[in-house]
Scaffold this motif. Structure first.
Motif, PDB file in Angstrom:
ATOM      1  N   ALA A 146       0.833  -1.214   0.000  1.00  0.00           N
ATOM      2  CA  ALA A 146       0.000   0.000   0.000  1.00  0.00           C
ATOM      3  C   ALA A 146       0.864   1.259   0.000  1.00  0.00           C
ATOM      4  O   ALA A 146       0.591   2.216  -0.735  1.00  0.00           O
ATOM      5  CB  ALA A 146      -0.946  -0.006   1.200  1.00  0.00           C
ATOM      6  N   ALA A 147       1.932   1.246   0.807  1.00  0.00           N
ATOM      7  CA  ALA A 147       2.811   2.417   0.875  1.00  0.00           C
ATOM      8  C   ALA A 147       3.578   2.613  -0.430  1.00  0.00           C
ATOM      9  O   ALA A 147       3.787   3.746  -0.876  1.00  0.00           O
ATOM     10  CB  ALA A 147       3.786   2.253   2.041  1.00  0.00           C
ATOM     11  N   ALA A 183       2.534   1.735  -3.415  1.00  0.00           N
ATOM     12  CA  ALA A 183       1.564   2.246  -4.382  1.00  0.00           C
ATOM     13  C   ALA A 183       1.275   3.726  -4.147  1.00  0.00           C
ATOM     14  O   ALA A 183       1.132   4.503  -5.095  1.00  0.00           O
ATOM     15  CB  ALA A 183       0.282   1.425  -4.315  1.00  0.00           C
ATOM     16  N   ARG A 184       1.186   4.129  -2.874  1.00  0.00           N
ATOM     17  CA  ARG A 184       0.958   5.554  -2.575  1.00  0.00           C
ATOM     18  C   ARG A 184       2.120   6.400  -3.075  1.00  0.00           C
ATOM     19  O   ARG A 184       1.923   7.505  -3.591  1.00  0.00           O
ATOM     20  CB  ARG A 184       0.763   5.761  -1.067  1.00  0.00           C
ATOM     21  N   PHE A 185       3.333   5.890  -2.899  1.00  0.00           N
ATOM     22  CA  PHE A 185       4.506   6.633  -3.363  1.00  0.00           C
ATOM     23  C   PHE A 185       4.454   6.829  -4.881  1.00  0.00           C
ATOM     24  O   PHE A 185       4.682   7.932  -5.390  1.00  0.00           O
ATOM     25  CB  PHE A 185       5.793   5.898  -2.972  1.00  0.00           C
ATOM     26  N   ALA A 186       4.163   5.764  -5.609  1.00  0.00           N
ATOM     27  CA  ALA A 186       4.139   5.849  -7.075  1.00  0.00           C
ATOM     28  C   ALA A 186       2.975   6.709  -7.550  1.00  0.00           C
ATOM     29  O   ALA A 186       3.128   7.501  -8.491  1.00  0.00           O
ATOM     30  CB  ALA A 186       4.056   4.445  -7.680  1.00  0.00           C
ATOM     31  N   GLY A 187       1.825   6.571  -6.922  1.00  0.00           N
ATOM     32  CA  GLY A 187       0.654   7.369  -7.274  1.00  0.00           C
ATOM     33  C   GLY A 187      -0.242   6.674  -8.279  1.00  0.00           C
ATOM     34  O   GLY A 187       0.208   6.305  -9.366  1.00  0.00           O
ATOM     35  N   ARG A 188      -1.507   6.458  -7.890  1.00  0.00           N
ATOM     36  CA  ARG A 188      -2.461   5.826  -8.808  1.00  0.00           C
ATOM     37  C   ARG A 188      -2.589   6.651 -10.083  1.00  0.00           C
ATOM     38  O   ARG A 188      -2.573   7.879 -10.046  1.00  0.00           O
ATOM     39  CB  ARG A 188      -3.828   5.680  -8.133  1.00  0.00           C
ATOM     40  N   GLY A 189      -2.720   5.944 -11.192  1.00  0.00           N
ATOM     41  CA  GLY A 189      -2.870   6.627 -12.469  1.00  0.00           C
ATOM     42  C   GLY A 189      -1.570   7.020 -13.138  1.00  0.00           C
ATOM     43  O   GLY A 189      -1.576   7.661 -14.185  1.00  0.00           O
ATOM     44  N   CYS A 190      -0.423   6.636 -12.547  1.00  0.00           N
ATOM     45  CA  CYS A 190       0.857   6.963 -13.165  1.00  0.00           C
ATOM     46  C   CYS A 190       1.095   6.075 -14.393  1.00  0.00           C
ATOM     47  O   CYS A 190       0.401   5.082 -14.614  1.00  0.00           O
ATOM     48  CB  CYS A 190       1.998   6.779 -12.168  1.00  0.00           C
ATOM     49  N   GLU A 191       2.076   6.439 -15.184  1.00  0.00           N
ATOM     50  CA  GLU A 191       2.578   5.562 -16.243  1.00  0.00           C
ATOM     51  C   GLU A 191       3.732   4.771 -15.633  1.00  0.00           C
ATOM     52  O   GLU A 191       4.728   5.355 -15.204  1.00  0.00           O
ATOM     53  CB  GLU A 191       3.070   6.382 -17.431  1.00  0.00           C
ATOM     54  N   ILE A 214       0.990  -3.808  -9.982  1.00  0.00           N
ATOM     55  CA  ILE A 214      -0.004  -3.366 -10.973  1.00  0.00           C
ATOM     56  C   ILE A 214      -1.407  -3.418 -10.367  1.00  0.00           C
ATOM     57  O   ILE A 214      -2.204  -2.494 -10.541  1.00  0.00           O
ATOM     58  CB  ILE A 214       0.080  -4.233 -12.249  1.00  0.00           C
ATOM     59  N   GLY A 215      -1.716  -4.488  -9.639  1.00  0.00           N
ATOM     60  CA  GLY A 215      -3.031  -4.610  -9.023  1.00  0.00           C
ATOM     61  C   GLY A 215      -3.307  -3.521  -8.012  1.00  0.00           C
ATOM     62  O   GLY A 215      -4.427  -2.989  -7.953  1.00  0.00           O
ATOM     63  N   ALA A 216      -2.301  -3.160  -7.212  1.00  0.00           N
ATOM     64  CA  ALA A 216      -2.488  -2.128  -6.190  1.00  0.00           C
ATOM     65  C   ALA A 216      -2.446  -0.727  -6.774  1.00  0.00           C
ATOM     66  O   ALA A 216      -3.148   0.177  -6.309  1.00  0.00           O
ATOM     67  CB  ALA A 216      -1.405  -2.271  -5.113  1.00  0.00           C
ATOM     68  N   LEU A 217      -1.641  -0.534  -7.803  1.00  0.00           N
ATOM     69  CA  LEU A 217      -1.385   0.799  -8.346  1.00  0.00           C
ATOM     70  C   LEU A 217      -2.391   1.202  -9.420  1.00  0.00           C
ATOM     71  O   LEU A 217      -2.704   2.385  -9.568  1.00  0.00           O
ATOM     72  CB  LEU A 217       0.036   0.819  -8.925  1.00  0.00           C
ATOM     73  N   ARG A 218      -2.891   0.216 -10.165  1.00  0.00           N
ATOM     74  CA  ARG A 218      -3.766   0.472 -11.314  1.00  0.00           C
ATOM     75  C   ARG A 218      -3.215   1.622 -12.170  1.00  0.00           C
ATOM     76  O   ARG A 218      -3.830   2.694 -12.293  1.00  0.00           O
ATOM     77  CB  ARG A 218      -5.199   0.770 -10.881  1.00  0.00           C
ATOM     78  N   PRO A 219      -2.056   1.414 -12.785  1.00  0.00           N
ATOM     79  CA  PRO A 219      -1.456   2.487 -13.588  1.00  0.00           C
ATOM     80  C   PRO A 219      -2.282   2.787 -14.827  1.00  0.00           C
ATOM     81  O   PRO A 219      -2.995   1.921 -15.347  1.00  0.00           O
ATOM     82  CB  PRO A 219      -0.089   1.897 -13.969  1.00  0.00           C
ATOM     83  N   SER A 220      -2.171   4.016 -15.320  1.00  0.00           N
ATOM     84  CA  SER A 220      -2.855   4.389 -16.558  1.00  0.00           C
ATOM     85  C   SER A 220      -2.276   3.625 -17.738  1.00  0.00           C
ATOM     86  O   SER A 220      -2.986   3.316 -18.697  1.00  0.00           O
ATOM     87  CB  SER A 220      -2.706   5.889 -16.806  1.00  0.00           C
ATOM     88  N   ALA A 221      -0.989   3.357 -17.675  1.00  0.00           N
ATOM     89  CA  ALA A 221      -0.319   2.608 -18.731  1.00  0.00           C
ATOM     90  C   ALA A 221       0.848   1.858 -18.114  1.00  0.00           C
ATOM     91  O   ALA A 221       1.451   2.323 -17.141  1.00  0.00           O
ATOM     92  CB  ALA A 221       0.165   3.538 -19.832  1.00  0.00           C
ATOM     93  N   TYR A 222       1.148   0.704 -18.686  1.00  0.00           N
ATOM     94  CA  TYR A 222       2.279  -0.097 -18.232  1.00  0.00           C
ATOM     95  C   TYR A 222       3.167  -0.370 -19.437  1.00  0.00           C
ATOM     96  O   TYR A 222       2.708  -0.871 -20.466  1.00  0.00           O
ATOM     97  CB  TYR A 222       1.792  -1.407 -17.614  1.00  0.00           C
ATOM     98  N   VAL A 223       4.456  -0.024 -19.310  1.00  0.00           N
ATOM     99  CA  VAL A 223       5.414  -0.168 -20.399  1.00  0.00           C
ATOM    100  C   VAL A 223       6.543  -1.088 -19.942  1.00  0.00           C
ATOM    101  O   VAL A 223       7.498  -0.636 -19.310  1.00  0.00           O
ATOM    102  CB  VAL A 223       5.983   1.202 -20.843  1.00  0.00           C
ATOM    103  N   PRO A 224       6.439  -2.396 -20.217  1.00  0.00           N
ATOM    104  CA  PRO A 224       7.534  -3.301 -19.879  1.00  0.00           C
ATOM    105  C   PRO A 224       8.621  -3.226 -20.942  1.00  0.00           C
ATOM    106  O   PRO A 224       8.331  -3.202 -22.143  1.00  0.00           O
ATOM    107  CB  PRO A 224       6.860  -4.676 -19.865  1.00  0.00           C
TER     108      PRO A 224
END
Length: 304
Positions: free
Chosen positions: A54-55, A57-65, A81-91
């Motif tokens: 949780a911490a 994910a909070r640091f990264a910020g929901r909706g980030c790329e 990915i499940g906790a963060l739910r990013p707007s986009a994921y670029v592996p």
């Protein structure tokens, strides 16, 4: 690859870039390494990710790329990915086969995820997708697994500086860093009883034979790994068991008995050492997470 191999084998201390470990077989062997009882890194990083998800994910910020260097379908990535739910994921990965497999699995598990896979060498400047949408708040690079330890400190600083340019002024980075610890723990991790790490190391010669037409005789080389305490790193080598010559096309390389090819470094850091390195590259360390045993760390860095 040919240019890198010829250049590396021409040095007084012969060497090969570790990025070439990861053909399809190398990627499979590394997945096996991550499950070995001696290889503490994956378990330690996974435990701290679960404990502090949780911490983080909070640091990264929901909706980030979310951009992941050296990506894979590991459990910690899926947890994030499940906790963060990013707007986009670029592996990003140098192994096209590993990247394709990981992308398919992630697309099935997260059908809502905008996924844009990039096959490339993340140690070099990359052209990443540009998202012109209001839902993307900032770019966060995720670099787990202590892969940054494969770079010597000067290279790591240059790599962090390059990443700082990619994330921009509002960006951030989550980077896994292996901590300094007892040498016996390190020796066991890189010299496992099942010989999987040895097979992983020797597979580099198999790939060079196959792709570059070399004539390495694998029976005449042996895996060797040790902790170089003054430099704070585990070194992996391939040792020549005889006086011999190896040819790659028109190039001929002589080996003395006992001479080595240096294939990988795995640098270990104290927390303050890594924070100083990040600061020189334009990042400010604002978060630190460690597993309960203090074996591994995850650093939250913000651009400044």
């Amino acid at each position: 690859m040919r240019e890198d191999v010829i250049a590396g084998l021409s040095l007084p201390q012969k060497s090969l870039p570790p990025k070439y470990f990861y053909d399809a077989e190398g990627s499979r062997l590394f997945e096996r390494i991550c499950r070995l009882p001696e290889y503490y890194l994956t378990r330690a990083e996974l435990s701290l990710t679960r404990a502090h998800l949780a911490a983080i994910a909070r640091f990264a910020g929901r909706g980030c790329e979310l951009v992941e260097y050296g990506s894979g379908a590991s459990l910690k990535t899926r947890l994030l990915i499940g906790a963060l739910r990013p707007s986009a994921y670029v592996p990003v990965d140098i192994s096209a086969a590993a990247l394709a497999g990981a992308s398919r699995r992630l697309a099935r598990e997260f059908p809502w995820l905008q996924l844009f896979a990039v096959t490339g060498d993340f140690s070099q400047p990359l052209r990443l997708p540009v998202f012109r949408t209001r839902t993307v708040r900032r770019r966060v690079v995720y670099f787990p697994g202590s892969t940054i330890g494969n770079l010597v400190p000067q290279e790591a600083q240059a790599f962090l500086k390059m990443t700082r340019g990619q994330v921009g002024r509002a960006g951030a980075m989550l980077v896994g860093v292996d901590l300094k610890k007892d040498a016996s723990v390190l020796h066991a991790a890189y010299n496992d009883a099942r010989g999987v790490t040895a097979a992983f190391n020797l597979n580099l010669l198999v790939r060079i034979n196959r792709e570059l037409g070399a004539d390495f005789d694998l029976r005449r080389f042996r895996h060797y790994a040790f902790y170089n305490a003054p430099l704070g790193r585990v070194e992996m080598h391939l040792v020549s068991l005889a006086r011999q010559a190896v040819c790659i096309g028109q190039y001929r390389f002589e080996f003395e008995h006992g001479e080595t090819i240096h294939t990988e470094n795995s640098c270990k850091y104290a927390v303050d050492e890594f924070r100083a390195l990040a600061a020189e590259a334009g990042f400010r360390a604002v978060k630190l997470w460690r597993d309960r045993q203090g074996l591994f760390s995850l650093h939250g860095l913000v651009a400044h």
